[in-house]
Design a protein around this motif. Structure first.
Motif, short mmCIF file in Angstrom:
data_model
loop_
_atom_site.label_atom_id
_atom_site.label_comp_id
_atom_site.label_asym_id
_atom_site.label_seq_id
_atom_site.Cartn_x
_atom_site.Cartn_y
_atom_site.Cartn_z
N ALA A 78 0.84 -1.08 0.03
CA ALA A 78 -0.08 -0.06 -0.07
C ALA A 78 0.91 1.13 0.19
CB ALA A 78 -1.04 0.13 1.33
N ALA A 79 1.92 1.28 0.73
CA ALA A 79 2.78 2.34 0.61
C ALA A 79 3.44 2.63 -0.52
CB ALA A 79 4.05 2.35 1.81
N GLU A 80 3.97 1.81 -1.26
CA GLU A 80 4.25 1.88 -2.56
C GLU A 80 3.48 2.47 -3.44
OE1 GLU A 80 6.70 -0.24 -6.49
OE2 GLU A 80 6.08 -1.32 -4.55
N SER A 81 2.36 1.79 -3.36
CA SER A 81 1.19 2.57 -4.28
C SER A 81 0.64 4.02 -4.13
CB SER A 81 -0.27 1.44 -4.37
OG SER A 81 0.06 0.30 -4.66
N LEU A 82 0.74 4.50 -2.80
CA LEU A 82 0.36 5.58 -2.53
C LEU A 82 1.59 6.50 -2.95
CD1 LEU A 82 -1.11 5.23 1.13
CD2 LEU A 82 -2.27 5.87 -0.96
N LEU A 83 2.79 6.10 -2.91
CA LEU A 83 3.84 6.96 -3.06
C LEU A 83 4.20 7.13 -4.65
CD1 LEU A 83 6.43 5.33 -0.77
CD2 LEU A 83 6.07 8.07 -0.95
N ARG A 84 3.51 5.97 -5.49
CA ARG A 84 3.58 6.00 -6.96
C ARG A 84 2.56 7.36 -7.35
NH1 ARG A 84 1.46 2.42 -11.01
NH2 ARG A 84 2.99 2.35 -12.84
N ARG A 85 1.50 7.02 -6.55
CA ARG A 85 0.36 7.89 -6.83
C ARG A 85 0.81 9.31 -6.57
NH1 ARG A 85 -5.99 6.82 -6.08
NH2 ARG A 85 -6.54 8.83 -6.95
N LEU A 86 1.47 9.59 -5.56
CA LEU A 86 1.79 11.07 -5.16
C LEU A 86 2.82 11.66 -6.24
CD1 LEU A 86 1.84 13.23 -3.20
CD2 LEU A 86 3.59 12.09 -1.85
N ARG A 87 3.57 10.57 -6.30
CA ARG A 87 4.73 11.15 -7.62
C ARG A 87 4.16 11.39 -8.89
NH1 ARG A 87 7.34 8.05 -11.27
NH2 ARG A 87 6.97 6.12 -10.15
N LYS A 88 3.16 10.81 -9.35
CA LYS A 88 2.85 10.94 -10.75
C LYS A 88 1.31 12.11 -10.58
CE LYS A 88 3.15 6.15 -12.62
NZ LYS A 88 3.70 6.67 -13.72
N GLU A 89 0.77 12.13 -9.57
CA GLU A 89 -0.44 12.97 -9.68
C GLU A 89 -0.07 14.27 -8.73
OE1 GLU A 89 -3.89 10.88 -8.63
OE2 GLU A 89 -3.50 9.47 -10.27
N GLY A 90 0.88 14.30 -7.85
CA GLY A 90 1.19 15.25 -7.01
C GLY A 90 0.36 15.44 -5.70
N LYS A 91 -0.53 14.37 -5.33
CA LYS A 91 -1.34 14.59 -4.37
C LYS A 91 -1.98 13.20 -4.23
CE LYS A 91 -5.37 15.77 -7.24
NZ LYS A 91 -6.47 16.74 -7.46
N LEU A 92 -2.50 12.98 -2.91
CA LEU A 92 -3.32 11.51 -2.61
C LEU A 92 -4.60 11.86 -2.59
CD1 LEU A 92 -1.00 10.57 0.59
CD2 LEU A 92 -0.75 9.91 -1.70
N PRO A 93 -5.34 10.71 -2.55
CA PRO A 93 -6.96 11.10 -2.83
C PRO A 93 -7.25 11.33 -1.60
CG PRO A 93 -6.23 8.76 -2.98
CD PRO A 93 -5.11 9.37 -3.03
N ARG A 94 -8.70 12.07 -1.57
CA ARG A 94 -9.47 12.32 -0.26
C ARG A 94 -10.54 11.49 0.19
NH1 ARG A 94 -7.45 17.34 1.59
NH2 ARG A 94 -8.48 16.73 3.53
#
Length: 233
Positions: A78-94
């Motif tokens: 889960a941590a890798e998936s979130l970090l990957r999303r943050l890197r690509k999109e610049g934010k995390l889902p709310r």
């Protein structure tokens, strides 16, 4: 209720550091935006120097997934998936204030964090163990799956799987919602500094929950000799 890992999990993954936290009185009414921003900024700064796949915390989970027979680039913790999303999109889902906080703390530490609605877990046990193959897993979309025999899952006493592939995917059965008031938070590290990082992470989560909801969380670090966290009593 009791949370813990089986002997087979501990013996198969001797580098595991695990901790759990229980808190009541949380809700969907807090503004966690500034704190989420602070933790995600910390993760973003780190991503500026390396991709998440190079982080030792992530590499350790990739090795664990490989030992479980999973392709690490297909099934990510889960941590890798979130970090990957943050890197690509610049934010995390709310999603929900509690989940948003824990996701932000997760990327700041690069350690997987599960947040479950404790009232939706069938006690008296929630156990990280190998699946038999007859457990029921409910996706967020409501579909029913059966984890493969030997897969590592979070299983409750009713045979429901609240996580598949260990730290890869949580279940809709215990997903935090606007009605959630009680949560179980689980953090698990496999890297060399996990023994320091996981307790610090749980302390951070406890402080944030107390600050935003006046909660009084209880927590514990689990070990092969002290491997159960008793909560909700």
């Amino acid at each position: 209720m009791r949370f813990g890992h089986t002997d087979a999990i501990w013996s198969g993954h001797p580098r595991l550091t695990a901790g759990a936290l229980y808190a009541t009185g949380v809700g969907a009414d807090a503004d966690v935006g500034p704190r989420v921003a602070a933790y995600t900024a910390r993760a973003a700064a780190r991503l500026g120097g390396a991709t998440e796949s190079e982080f030792p915390e992530v590499l350790a989970w990739r090795r664990a997934f490989s030992r479980m027979g999973l392709k690490p680039t297909q099934y990510r913790c889960a941590a890798e998936s979130l970090l990957r999303r943050l890197r690509k999109e610049g934010k995390l889902p709310r999603i929900h204030p509690v989940v948003d906080l824990c996701n932000a703390v997760s990327v700041a530490y690069a350690v997987p964090v599960a947040v479950l609605d404790a009232d939706r877990i069938a006690g008296p046990f929630l156990t990280v163990r190998h699946a038999r193959g007859d457990e029921r897993y409910t996706t967020f979309g409501g579909a029913i799956e059966h984890p493969a025999p030997g897969e590592v899952i979070f299983a409750d006493s009713a045979g429901r799987a609240h996580a598949r592939r260990w730290t890869n995917r949580q279940s809709g059965d215990s997903a935090v919602s606007e009605h959630t008031s009680t949560v179980l938070v689980v953090a698990e590290g496999m890297h060399d500094d996990g023994a320091q990082a996981v307790p610090e992470l749980l302390k951070t989560v406890a402080e944030e929950l107390a600050a935003h909801w006046s909660a009084d969380p209880t927590s514990a670090i689990l070990t092969p000799s002290s491997r159960e966290f008793v909560f909700g009593c």
